[in-house]
Structures are given as C-alpha cells and as structure tokens.
Design an enzyme around this catalytic site. Sequence first.
Site, PDB file in Angstrom:
ATOM      1  CB  CYS A 126      39.201  62.479  88.722  1.00 36.01           C
ATOM      2  SG  CYS A 126      40.795  62.198  87.920  1.00 36.01           S
ATOM      3  CD  GLU A 150      32.067  70.804  85.463  1.00 38.10           C
ATOM      4  OE1 GLU A 150      31.686  70.762  86.654  1.00 38.10           O
ATOM      5  OE2 GLU A 150      33.261  70.978  85.140  1.00 38.10           O
ATOM      6  CG  HIS A 171      42.507  66.747  88.480  1.00 35.88           C
ATOM      7  ND1 HIS A 171      41.786  66.215  89.540  1.00 35.88           N
ATOM      8  CD2 HIS A 171      41.924  66.260  87.343  1.00 35.88           C
ATOM      9  CE1 HIS A 171      40.839  65.440  89.067  1.00 35.88           C
ATOM     10  NE2 HIS A 171      40.900  65.456  87.743  1.00 35.88           N
TER      11      HIS A 171
END
Length: 485
Positions: free
Chosen positions: A236, A387, A412
């Site tokens: 990703c 994150e 996603h």
Amino acid sequence: MSSITYSNLILKKRESRVNGGSHLQYNGLRAIETVKLTANSASCKPKAVKCGRIRAMASPAVSAPKRETDPKKRVVITGMGLVSVFGSDIDNFYNKLLEGQSGISLIDSFDASNYSVRFAGQIRDFSSEGYIDGKNDRRLDNCWRYCLVAGKRALDDANLGQQVLETMDKTRIGVLVGSGMGGLKVFSDGVEALLQRGYKKISPFFIPYSITNMGSALLAIETGLMGPNYSISTACATANHSFCAAANHIRRGDADIMVAGGTEAGVTATGVGGFIACRALSQRNEDYGKASRPWDTNRDGFVVGEGSGILVMESLEHALKRGANIIAEYLGGAVTCDAHHMTDPRPDGLGVSSCITKGLLDARISPEEVNYINAHATSTLAGDLAEVNAIKKVFKDTSEIKMNGTKSMIGHGLGAAGGIEAIATIKAIKTGWLHPTINQYELEPQVTIDTVPNVKKQHEVNVGISNSFGFGGHNSVVVFAPYKP
C-alpha cells in the site's frame, strides 16, 4: 525523556547536531542507553517549552531551511489522472469527497454471498472508450485498464497528448507506475484453468498480464515514452514510493518528465478472500457505508478499494519552457521500513516518524510549515493510532494542522491509494477546501489533531504531506505545496 527526531539517529549513532539535550542510542531496533549531551553555551541549554494539547518529541530550534531554487531540480505537477469509485473526472471526484459521500457498496463483480465480508469500494460503470482498443480491453486485467486510462488522462491534463508527444524527445519522458498485487484476476483465472482443465488451457497472457511491471510497460508502449521505466511494488506504499523515485530521476537529470503513480484492482474473489483470511477487513455488512471510520473507537478494519492515481511530474525548467500549466509543486519525500512485522505497525511509530522527518529534510522544510496531512488512516485498530503517535513525535504544535482520511469514503486502494490520495492532497491545495473524514462518531482520546470530522472545512494549505504505509513495514511520505515562482 526527550529524543531528537533526526533521521540519522535511528541506528547506532552517537553524535548529535545540537549541543544540548539527550537522545536514545539504538543497537538494531532496541534502545540500549540514553546519552547526555553537554551544552557548550548558555544559548544551547534546554528551555521549558509550552505546548498545546499534544506533547511532541523535542526538536532543536532552527530556522526554516532554504528550499530548492534550481529550476532543473524543482519538480512540479503538470497533470493528474485517476480512475476511482467516483469516476475518472477529477473535479467530480473531489466534489464527491467534499460532500462526504461514501463510495462503498455491496460487491457484485463476483459472487460474494458466502463471504464474511460482502462490500468494498468497487468501481462501477468503468469505461475505457477512447483510451484502449476493444481487443486489448477484453484481454486486460482491470489493474492495467485503470492504469492506461488514468495515465492517458494525466498526459492529456498536462497537454501531452499523442500529437504533442510526437514533437518531443520521448527518451526524456519516463513511466513509473506500480501495483501492490498486479493482475490479480488474470492470475486467479490462470490458476483456475490449470487446476480444472490442465496447463494447455492457460491463457498466453497469463504471465504478462499478471506481473506487476506491466502498468509502466503498457503505458509506455501505448504512448512511445522511452525514458526510465520500471515498477515498484511495496504493497500500500507503492504509489508514494513511485513518486519519490520518479522525482529523483528528474533531479538527477535522467528525465524531464515522469508519469508516476499506482494502480490496483483488488476487488476480486481472491483479493477480498485473502484479506478476510488476514482478518484485516471491517465486518459491517449491514452498515457498509459507515464501515471505514478512521480513528473512531469502534473501527473494526479497513474496506478494500481499487482504482488508479497518476501524476505527471516535470522539472520546473522544462515545464516553463513548454508553457505548461503548473498545478502544484512536489517538494520531496522519503521511504523507510519498520523492520518489525509483516502486517502490524511498530507500536512506537519510529519507522513512520523517521520517514516523515526524512521527507521534510528532503523537501527542505521545517515541521512548522506543514499545516495539512492526508493520513494513511485505514481504519485499523493498530495502524490508526501508530500513525498519530508518529505524527506527534515530529510536530511540536499541531494546533494549526488539519488531518483527514480519504479512505473513509473510497476504501483502501492498496497500491493505488497513495496516487489517489496525492490527487486529493493537491486538490486541497488548489481549492482551499479539505474533504471531511466521515463516520467520525467517537474519536479516540489520543487523537487531538483536527480530523475534519464529517463536514468539509476551508483551509489554506501551506504545505501538505500524504502518508502511505504497506504490509512488510514499508513507509512512505510525499510533500506537496502550492507552486510559487
């Protein structure tokens, strides 16, 4: 304990660029000791700093770095192209995001009735008319169909249609479009043919249309672009890795223009089934429009999406020479690795925080100049907070920063995610409007940054960063800003 977030402090470094403070020493990935650094002057002594709601990692007080001025090395964006769950028109795509519309729907591209997850960010009503001839269109995996349409639309947006390209030195124009999984449907069909009917029934296109380099190859074949050409596959994080590599080709003088980004078509029986097996997906079959909910306390996994996002990246000198419309500027980027786990992020966020820091160094900007973050924000339990923790380590004061999650609406996009989200970041810069993070009902207490919950906000972006992270611990950050001559 404070720690300086410079990238050169990650492994076995015993020097510091400041005279006061302390930092951790690392042996491999383990902190082994804290080294005190003596101050040589009173001006270097640590001072108490008043912080806002977020306590961030200590950072030396430095003036803003001087940005790149060489027009041969400045990289600008002159074209954008995408294929998304909201179609291929970029203005329509961003307007849907600003409206907070969910693009998540029940899967009908294959029979998912017996699957434990039956919804995705599936692309519907896709048309390649005018971009791919009929015979090839029928043979191609959707991954490469999305790539060709997004790539050609990006070139058209940059006023680099076929007639214009014929007048240019095409050895100076490269293509770098990656994919996390490649032609997954073609691969699955080939395996099925082998098992059910024998090897002689495998399509001759099985290998070529499965391998991940074919996006860059096919786009070059279609357009005649002969510059640097390969693909990157880092799950990703793929598209952001591609942008970083493409920009470096321009900075080194290998190319004047790079067509770069990511493409993916993972809404297949194999793709969805594989992610179910990983236990990575949301299970909200009865309320799928609210399934992707970054930073919400009740999030339960990500939603699979698909599409393609491609940028035309160009040296400022070349763009000015040909009179190109300059949309924004790419300031820099970075890539790192968590070196921790195949699918889980490092809990301390070290890999991500060092990536952001390196990205800012490459862009020659200070953390204080950043006021917008397009977050990776997949809606997973561990990833969302890892994150945020990393962001807190880099930015001392987040009171002026706004952070949103595009995946809350489109799912996603895997290897395409960074490409699509780079376009969303650039549209935020151009329009002065940030799209909301939808499905924000009960925010995690640790998330004290403005996530633009549920309703769009007007915000003049000074510098925006876009984060993408992938299975394997691959981290990537790209930095964009308004173009200023």
